[in-house]
Design an enzyme around this catalytic site. Structure first.
Site, PDB file in Angstrom:
ATOM      1  N   ARG A 281       0.830  -1.195   0.000  1.00 58.66           N
ATOM      2  CA  ARG A 281       0.000   0.000   0.000  1.00 58.66           C
ATOM      3  C   ARG A 281       0.870   1.254   0.000  1.00 58.66           C
ATOM      4  O   ARG A 281       1.944   1.282   0.573  1.00 58.66           O
ATOM      5  CB  ARG A 281      -0.909  -0.034   1.243  1.00 58.66           C
ATOM      6  CG  ARG A 281      -1.999   1.024   1.253  1.00 58.66           C
ATOM      7  CD  ARG A 281      -3.055   0.672   2.280  1.00 58.66           C
ATOM      8  NE  ARG A 281      -4.051   1.714   2.380  1.00 58.66           N
ATOM      9  CZ  ARG A 281      -4.048   2.649   3.318  1.00 58.66           C
ATOM     10  NH1 ARG A 281      -3.096   2.656   4.215  1.00 58.66           N
ATOM     11  NH2 ARG A 281      -4.996   3.565   3.372  1.00 58.66           N
TER      12      ARG A 281
ATOM     13  N   LYS B   4       2.921  -8.395  10.561  1.00 59.44           N
ATOM     14  CA  LYS B   4       2.264  -8.507   9.265  1.00 59.44           C
ATOM     15  C   LYS B   4       2.563  -9.848   8.609  1.00 59.44           C
ATOM     16  O   LYS B   4       3.718 -10.222   8.425  1.00 59.44           O
ATOM     17  CB  LYS B   4       2.688  -7.369   8.346  1.00 59.44           C
ATOM     18  CG  LYS B   4       1.958  -7.376   6.998  1.00 59.44           C
ATOM     19  CD  LYS B   4       2.202  -6.111   6.209  1.00 59.44           C
ATOM     20  CE  LYS B   4       1.489  -6.143   4.866  1.00 59.44           C
ATOM     21  NZ  LYS B   4       1.619  -4.882   4.116  1.00 59.44           N
TER      22      LYS B   4
ATOM     23  N   ARG C  39      -2.202   3.419  12.783  1.00 57.20           N
ATOM     24  CA  ARG C  39      -1.102   2.950  13.615  1.00 57.20           C
ATOM     25  C   ARG C  39      -1.550   2.897  15.069  1.00 57.20           C
ATOM     26  O   ARG C  39      -2.358   3.713  15.511  1.00 57.20           O
ATOM     27  CB  ARG C  39       0.111   3.895  13.502  1.00 57.20           C
ATOM     28  CG  ARG C  39       0.571   4.155  12.081  1.00 57.20           C
ATOM     29  CD  ARG C  39       1.648   5.225  12.052  1.00 57.20           C
ATOM     30  NE  ARG C  39       1.949   5.609  10.659  1.00 57.20           N
ATOM     31  CZ  ARG C  39       2.744   6.613  10.337  1.00 57.20           C
ATOM     32  NH1 ARG C  39       3.313   7.336  11.277  1.00 57.20           N
ATOM     33  NH2 ARG C  39       2.964   6.901   9.059  1.00 57.20           N
TER      34      ARG C  39
END
Length: 323
Positions: free
Chosen positions: A119, A184, A318
């Protein structure tokens, strides 16, 4: 030859170079050279003197025929299939593969990306033969408006497909990341082609870390299925098939009803629900508590003055205690 070697090693046991050479009709030196190149690229290959070579059980090269055999015939035949050893990115290759005038749904796979993107243009680490680099091209109506919530739906399909084959603990980070143990594991990148206000095609890019043990230039916490140590399949063909089995029927519902039918399932796997977060858009920053998502896939941010709806685009989410 590499595919044949990995097929022999996929049982997870040690095989000597001599035995592999005899089985494949090549020299032990040829086996060594082939596996050395793979090892230098970071592949999780074990080499033990006196025992030989071993890879994680189920590790293999991608094979569309093997994937298609795990799908219903109607689904297998829905897409045109493309497998590349190396591309810049599967999304870019999918865009190039669209037929002018009569575009057809596509599945594009690659063993390696040399310009993989996440992204906002961030690089996506894409070593050879270790992860899933996949793009699926599907028709959508309503142009860009018709994509609302789609990245969340694709992430949900990823998590559900991993659950289907035995992985536990995967969660979703709005709008397009899959996390495991806070790191992730996978990401989604959507790009639209065609009429931005009407009938169009969406390129659904998916990256999943499967066998990766090291990643250069990655500026965030990451993990892979192999690193989790869970006793679930590492066969990338099986994992791709499981994802497509989830994605295809979900897309049919999405075209008719949007993201709303999937909202509850997404929120059940929301990694940051109830946590203090920062929403960053350029130089602008908002603080609040992540309070789920709307039926259109927008983030709900609880603040002192009330609940704000945050759409995607160039927004970054975040944790408030993270840099």
């Amino acid at each position: 030859m590499l595919g044949a070697i990995l097929t022999r090693l996929a049982d997870g046991r040690f095989h000597s170079g001599e035995a592999l050479g005899e089985a494949l009709g090549v020299s032990r030196a040829a086996i060594w050279k082939t596996l050395k190149r793979l090892e230098e690229q970071g592949y999780p290959l074990q080499r033990v003197r006196g025992k030989g070579y071993r890879v994680p059980r189920g590790a293999c090269l991608l094979d569309p025929a093997v994937i298609r055999a795990q799908l219903p015939a109607a689904l297998s035949e829905r897409w045109q299939w493309h497998l590349h050893q190396q591309v810049d990115s599967t999304n870019a290759e999918a865009q190039r593969s669209l037929l002018p005038g009569a575009p057809h749904p596509l599945v594009v796979l690659a063993e390696q990306q040399v310009a993989g993107r996440g992204r906002r243009g961030r690089p996506w680490s894409s070593p050879y033969g270790q992860n899933i680099y996949l793009s699926v091209v599907e028709p959508v109506s309503g142009g860009a408006h018709g994509l609302e919530g789609l990245s969340l739906l694709v992430g949900l399909c990823l998590v559900q497909s991993l659950e289907d084959v035995g992985y536990r603990g995967c969660q979703l980070k709005w709008p397009n990341d899959v996390l495991l143990n806070g790191a992730k594991l996978a990401g989604v990148l959507l790009e639209i082609s065609g009429d931005l206000t009407g009938e169009a095609l969406v390129v659904i890019g998916v990256g999943v870390n499967v066998l990766m043990e090291a990643a250069d230039g990655v500026d965030q916490a990451w993990t892979s299925l192999y690193r989790t140590g869970q006793s679930a399949p590492l066969d990338r063909n099986q994992l791709v098939a499981a994802f497509l089995l989830r994605l295809a029927p979900a897309m049919e519902i999405f075209r008719a009803e949007g993201f709303a039918p999937f909202r509850d399932a997404w929120q059940q796997r929301d990694a940051w629900a109830g946590q203090q977060v920062r929403v960053v858009s350029g130089a602008h920053e908002q603080l609040g508590v992540a309070a789920g998502v709307t039926t259109r896939g927008a983030l709900l941010l609880q603040q002192e003055q009330g609940v704000q709806e945050i759409s995607g685009g160039e927004v970054s989410l975040r944790l408030n205690n993270a840099t």
